[in-house]
Write a protein that holds these residues in place. Structure first.
Motif, mmCIF file in Angstrom:
data_model
loop_
_atom_site.group_PDB
_atom_site.id
_atom_site.type_symbol
_atom_site.label_atom_id
_atom_site.label_comp_id
_atom_site.label_asym_id
_atom_site.label_seq_id
_atom_site.Cartn_x
_atom_site.Cartn_y
_atom_site.Cartn_z
ATOM 1 N N MET A 279 -13.257 -36.141 -13.218
ATOM 2 C CA MET A 279 -13.585 -34.861 -13.866
ATOM 3 C C MET A 279 -14.751 -34.172 -13.156
ATOM 4 S SD MET A 279 -11.589 -34.285 -16.568
ATOM 5 C CE MET A 279 -12.372 -33.515 -17.954
ATOM 6 N N VAL A 280 -15.744 -34.973 -12.720
ATOM 7 C CA VAL A 280 -16.881 -34.392 -11.986
ATOM 8 C C VAL A 280 -16.393 -33.751 -10.691
ATOM 9 C CG1 VAL A 280 -18.977 -34.969 -10.691
ATOM 10 C CG2 VAL A 280 -18.658 -35.861 -13.001
ATOM 11 N N LEU B 183 -18.726 -33.739 -20.795
ATOM 12 C CA LEU B 183 -17.654 -34.565 -20.223
ATOM 13 C C LEU B 183 -17.678 -35.966 -20.822
ATOM 14 C CD1 LEU B 183 -17.741 -33.641 -16.407
ATOM 15 C CD2 LEU B 183 -15.913 -33.138 -18.049
ATOM 16 N N ARG C 209 -23.127 -26.662 -5.543
ATOM 17 C CA ARG C 209 -22.393 -27.913 -5.750
ATOM 18 C C ARG C 209 -23.253 -29.179 -5.671
ATOM 19 N NH1 ARG C 209 -17.013 -26.182 -2.399
ATOM 20 N NH2 ARG C 209 -16.002 -25.056 -4.093
ATOM 21 N N MET D 81 -14.569 -30.542 -11.643
ATOM 22 C CA MET D 81 -15.497 -29.498 -12.100
ATOM 23 C C MET D 81 -16.304 -28.949 -10.920
ATOM 24 S SD MET D 81 -15.179 -29.193 -15.447
ATOM 25 C CE MET D 81 -16.677 -28.531 -16.109
ATOM 26 N N ARG D 82 -16.689 -29.858 -10.022
ATOM 27 C CA ARG D 82 -17.471 -29.456 -8.845
ATOM 28 C C ARG D 82 -16.691 -28.443 -8.024
ATOM 29 N NH1 ARG D 82 -18.545 -31.147 -3.395
ATOM 30 N NH2 ARG D 82 -20.737 -31.654 -3.108
ATOM 31 N N ARG D 83 -15.393 -28.674 -7.918
ATOM 32 C CA ARG D 83 -14.555 -27.791 -7.102
ATOM 33 C C ARG D 83 -14.436 -26.399 -7.709
ATOM 34 N NH1 ARG D 83 -11.020 -27.911 -3.068
ATOM 35 N NH2 ARG D 83 -9.132 -26.656 -3.162
ATOM 36 N N TYR D 84 -14.386 -26.346 -9.049
ATOM 37 C CA TYR D 84 -14.119 -25.069 -9.698
ATOM 38 C C TYR D 84 -15.346 -24.476 -10.390
ATOM 39 C CZ TYR D 84 -9.309 -26.151 -8.683
ATOM 40 O OH TYR D 84 -8.141 -26.447 -8.023
ATOM 41 N N LEU D 85 -16.537 -24.893 -9.971
ATOM 42 C CA LEU D 85 -17.749 -24.323 -10.576
ATOM 43 C C LEU D 85 -17.809 -22.824 -10.345
ATOM 44 C CD1 LEU D 85 -20.489 -26.926 -9.621
ATOM 45 C CD2 LEU D 85 -19.782 -26.288 -11.920
ATOM 46 N N PRO D 86 -18.437 -22.093 -11.281
ATOM 47 C CA PRO D 86 -18.548 -20.638 -11.071
ATOM 48 C C PRO D 86 -19.427 -20.305 -9.868
ATOM 49 C CG PRO D 86 -19.859 -21.319 -12.965
ATOM 50 C CD PRO D 86 -19.058 -22.517 -12.538
ATOM 51 N N LEU E 45 -12.197 -41.830 -14.911
ATOM 52 C CA LEU E 45 -11.783 -40.491 -15.354
ATOM 53 C C LEU E 45 -12.961 -39.520 -15.326
ATOM 54 C CD1 LEU E 45 -9.499 -38.733 -16.349
ATOM 55 C CD2 LEU E 45 -9.921 -39.549 -18.672
ATOM 56 N N LEU E 46 -14.143 -40.015 -15.705
ATOM 57 C CA LEU E 46 -15.334 -39.162 -15.638
ATOM 58 C C LEU E 46 -15.635 -38.764 -14.198
ATOM 59 C CD1 LEU E 46 -17.572 -40.967 -18.284
ATOM 60 C CD2 LEU E 46 -16.911 -38.550 -18.339
ATOM 61 N N THR F 193 -15.614 -19.964 -5.408
ATOM 62 C CA THR F 193 -16.170 -20.795 -6.463
ATOM 63 C C THR F 193 -17.155 -21.797 -5.884
ATOM 64 O OG1 THR F 193 -14.335 -22.311 -6.213
ATOM 65 C CG2 THR F 193 -14.139 -20.660 -7.939
ATOM 66 N N GLY F 194 -18.263 -21.963 -6.588
ATOM 67 C CA GLY F 194 -19.188 -23.047 -6.290
ATOM 68 C C GLY F 194 -20.098 -22.827 -5.106
ATOM 69 N N MET G 251 -24.350 -33.150 -13.285
ATOM 70 C CA MET G 251 -23.245 -33.649 -14.117
ATOM 71 C C MET G 251 -23.305 -35.165 -14.246
ATOM 72 S SD MET G 251 -19.911 -31.276 -13.303
ATOM 73 C CE MET G 251 -20.036 -31.241 -11.514
ATOM 74 N N TRP H 196 -21.337 -24.373 -18.377
ATOM 75 C CA TRP H 196 -20.618 -23.498 -17.444
ATOM 76 C C TRP H 196 -21.253 -22.110 -17.420
ATOM 77 C CZ3 TRP H 196 -16.363 -24.901 -14.460
ATOM 78 C CH2 TRP H 196 -15.715 -23.862 -13.813
#
Lengths: 72, 165
Positions: free
Chosen positions: A63-64, B113, B18, A67-72, A59-60, B2-3, B25, B156
């Motif tokens: 999640m990474v 996380l 990324r 998160m990587r896909r939707y980073l600012p 799951l981690l 994004t990214g 991360m 973030w």
């Protein structure tokens, strides 16, 4: 030569400490409590406990990736 | 978008946060695990890996939990090592942003996380242990989850700030 003797003495001292009394419970010792620890850890529930231990990992990882896909 | 940044109008390769964020991360997850294991399991001893299943008030129970704590630390050691390898690869990529703030932010996201996922699965779903074991599921378990969300939000914002500089 002298250094080798010192090393041998140190190893023998350490090995001797593994020849445990009943209160010693190092994971690989041959004492009653150590046998009990191994029996408890590696008993019938070992694999279910092991799977439980690593269950957050997939799951981690997911999640990474998210998160990587939707980073600012 | 994004990214990733779509280049500098033809003045160099496209730059992306990324690679370094993925490494950060992953390192953060590992360090979050070490923080939990070292502070809560070993120094404060408020819980251990299997303390909800195997009570720690006997020598045998404490020793068995100690083995499981060691296996937990082995897992987070490998996660941290994977993060370091990813960071090494990221530094070799010409298109990777090299920002200390972005790296620190992504480490905080990873830390968050860990708290969020490990807290949910181990504390609330599987009940392997709880933050303060004597109380079972308590407010401290929800504080643990909230700390995860706070760390993710902070990380973030740090990454976003690094992109605007």
């Amino acid at each position: 030569m002298r250094g080798r003797a010192s090393l041998t003495a140190a190893i023998l001292t350490f090995g001797g400490s593994l020849a445990a009394g009943p209160a010693h419970a190092c994971t690989l010792c041959h004492s009653r409590i150590a046998d009990d620890v191994r029996a408890a850890v590696f008993g019938p529930g070992f694999w279910s406990d092991a799977v439980a231990l690593i269950s957050p990992v997939p799951l981690l990882a997911a999640m990474v990736i998210v998160m990587r896909r939707y980073l600012p | 978008m994004t990214g990733a940044i779509v280049g500098d109008a033809g003045h160099g390769p496209a730059r992306s946060v990324r690679p370094i964020a993925t490494a950060g991360m992953t390192i953060g997850i590992g360090m979050g695990g070490f923080f939990d294991g070292i502070l809560f399991h070993q120094i404060l001893q408020v819980h251990n890996m299997m303390s909800a299943r195997i009570p720690t008030d006997t020598l045998l129970g404490a020793k068995v939990n100690m083995v499981w704590d060691g296996l937990f630390h082995a897992v987070v050691w490998f996660v941290t090592a994977a993060g370091i390898a990813l960071l090494w690869r990221a530094t070799a990529r010409p298109d990777a942003v090299r920002s200390g703030r972005a790296l620190a932010g992504s480490i905080l996201i990873g830390f968050g996380l860990f708290n969020l996922v490990e807290g949910t699965i181990d504390h609330h779903v599987l009940h392997l242990h709880h933050v303060y074991e004597r109380l079972g599921v308590s407010a401290w378990d929800y504080v643990f989850l909230a700390s995860g969300l706070a760390l993710i939000a902070t990380g973030w914002l740090m990454i976003r700030a690094s992109r605007s500089n």
